[in-house]
Scaffold this motif. Sequence first.
Motif, PDB file in Angstrom:
ATOM      1  N   MET A   1       0.853  -1.191   0.000  1.00  0.00           N
ATOM      2  CA  MET A   1       0.000   0.000   0.000  1.00  0.00           C
ATOM      3  C   MET A   1       0.889   1.241   0.000  1.00  0.00           C
ATOM      4  O   MET A   1       1.061   1.913   1.016  1.00  0.00           O
ATOM      5  CB  MET A   1      -0.907  -0.020   1.225  1.00  0.00           C
TER       6      MET A   1
ATOM      7  N   ARG B 187      -2.821  -7.735  -2.109  1.00  0.00           N
ATOM      8  CA  ARG B 187      -3.144  -6.336  -2.406  1.00  0.00           C
ATOM      9  C   ARG B 187      -4.644  -6.117  -2.498  1.00  0.00           C
ATOM     10  O   ARG B 187      -5.171  -5.119  -2.029  1.00  0.00           O
ATOM     11  CB  ARG B 187      -2.530  -5.944  -3.745  1.00  0.00           C
ATOM     12  N   SER B 188      -5.318  -7.111  -3.139  1.00  0.00           N
ATOM     13  CA  SER B 188      -6.747  -6.947  -3.399  1.00  0.00           C
ATOM     14  C   SER B 188      -7.524  -6.712  -2.102  1.00  0.00           C
ATOM     15  O   SER B 188      -8.457  -5.925  -2.049  1.00  0.00           O
ATOM     16  CB  SER B 188      -7.264  -8.189  -4.113  1.00  0.00           C
ATOM     17  N   GLU B 191      -6.967  -3.160  -1.023  1.00  0.00           N
ATOM     18  CA  GLU B 191      -7.609  -2.242  -1.953  1.00  0.00           C
ATOM     19  C   GLU B 191      -9.126  -2.219  -1.787  1.00  0.00           C
ATOM     20  O   GLU B 191      -9.744  -1.167  -1.821  1.00  0.00           O
ATOM     21  CB  GLU B 191      -7.222  -2.594  -3.392  1.00  0.00           C
ATOM     22  N   SER B 192      -9.706  -3.398  -1.588  1.00  0.00           N
ATOM     23  CA  SER B 192     -11.162  -3.406  -1.445  1.00  0.00           C
ATOM     24  C   SER B 192     -11.589  -2.699  -0.163  1.00  0.00           C
ATOM     25  O   SER B 192     -12.638  -2.060  -0.127  1.00  0.00           O
ATOM     26  CB  SER B 192     -11.698  -4.836  -1.488  1.00  0.00           C
ATOM     27  N   VAL B 194     -10.024  -0.126   1.063  1.00  0.00           N
ATOM     28  CA  VAL B 194      -9.897   1.295   0.743  1.00  0.00           C
ATOM     29  C   VAL B 194     -11.101   1.761  -0.083  1.00  0.00           C
ATOM     30  O   VAL B 194     -11.662   2.827   0.164  1.00  0.00           O
ATOM     31  CB  VAL B 194      -8.573   1.568  -0.017  1.00  0.00           C
TER      32      VAL B 194
END
Lengths: 284, 294
Positions: A1, B187-188, B191-192, B194
């Motif tokens: 991130m 990462r997914s 990200e979800s 966020v």
Amino acid sequence: MAVENKGGILLLHVLCIIGVALILFPMYFVFVASTHNVQAIMQKPMPLIPGTQFIVNYARAIASGSRMAGAFSASGASMLKNSAIMAVGITLGKVVIAFLAAYALVYFRFRGSTLFFWMVIITLMLPVEIRILPTYKIMADLKLLDTYAGLILPLIASATATFFYRQSFLSIPDELTEAAMIDGAGPLRFMVFILAPVTRTTTAALVVVQFIYGWNQYLWPLLMASTPDLHTILVGLKAMIAAEEQLPEWNIIMATTILAALPPVAVIVLMQEQFIEGMTEKEK
Amino acid sequence: MVSKQIVFKQKLLPYLLILPEAVIILVFFFWPASQAVLQSFFREDPWGLSKQFVGIANYLTLFSDEGYLKVILTTLYLSSVVTVFSLLGGLVFAWLVFSLPKKHGSMYQTLVIWPYAVAPATAGVVWLFLFNPRVGIAALVLEYFNVDWNYVLNGSQALLLVSLAASWKRISYNFLFFLAGFMSIPRSLVESAVVDGAGRLMVFRKVILPLLNPVITFLLTMNLLYSVFDTFGTIHQLTQGGPNHATETLVYKVFSDGFLGLDLGGSSAQSVVIMTAVIIITVIQFKFTQRKVV
């Protein structure tokens, strides 16, 4: 991130620099002290930037060691040599015997293999610190006190290295072994000419981690080496500081401290990738 | 046990291959460990002239000794300080480096991990010099702020100093494992979260931290073992267990009672106590983290 905006990145940099400075400052002052004469260090405050005595101090630390410690201290050169022999001996010993043992465990079926595997696991629970007294006695019986073999042997069984090799061997496809067998390669040929080269990244990672372990040993060499001739540099440092009742030669002691820290730190910095692999993979 | 489908047929060879490691383990691990257990039931005079079976007397002496209780508390204090400082330090650093673009982050990585290579004994010398009441620059700063600093005489200051020196070089270790932990988080998932409107701190607390649980459990054990075993060098260089036993840990006492005090039975009993504790800790850790070694 990852942070993307410029301001955020800048803030992160500032925080990182503060943190790194906090980690670096103890070593920085050690280095500064190693470049001044004793009188300068005894001032309050001691100098905050490096001085001009770098060559003088290091030359003396390597050639003769601290004068104050007298007969109890060897020269830096001799101590560095002992540390190097111990570290290399431990590294080679661990890597070689672990490689052989893991090879037997993975590529052969034999009675007692499970028993042996458990023996290796149990060594994890018996660090040298809790078997010092009886091990010392055994070394005395074997007449190995004050020898390099005595410094090295009790430290070279390695469960982590054995497991690490074992994982690495298990991940190698069976086709490779089959092909070698069809080509008529025996087990030793296979081990030396195929397995060893194929697993060289595992070996590199292990060498880095075990070298640091070996170089940094303290308690065992402290007990084993009763004469200054066999002092490793970490044990020798102690002898120098013990002369504190007189005026310790801080400049020489600090130069020796830098010399003691340099080889393992250099290995970590130069072989960072292997080091990180060796650290994080072996624990799995 | 996981194994290969294709194996070599030789019968004798595998025994020859395990021989070196088996010999080392038997001679330098199992034999001394069993000697320690045996010795702990005897009382021997320092010159080895007479030896007398005393049953569990050595253990009784040990546990009725208030000094030993103090040593246990000292070890716990040390490992708590080391764990708190180096775990938090490692976590913060790892988070900072992970948040930076990769190119920038790797630069700091090198600067954070090098203290791992500094020996505990060397760390002891470094901090001794910094905080030495006569020459230390840090001691001078404390003096400036009117702190009455003299770890040579003050036991709690000595213990704090040992703990700080031990934590300093441990940050690197925790940093590495936290960073590896961050990198392994999909990462997914982040990200979800966020996309769902979670802020940076919220993502950290609700998504990332729970996923790091296994890493934290593992590091808690490793930091405890480090504090118990690897701090010997730091203590021996800095304080030799003093002043007045204030910095004596379990391992330090095995050494000082056995080699300086020549109380072989008592020292062996202490070894056995530590051994038992380590076995319990290792078993618990195996259960918690399901390390796939078997």
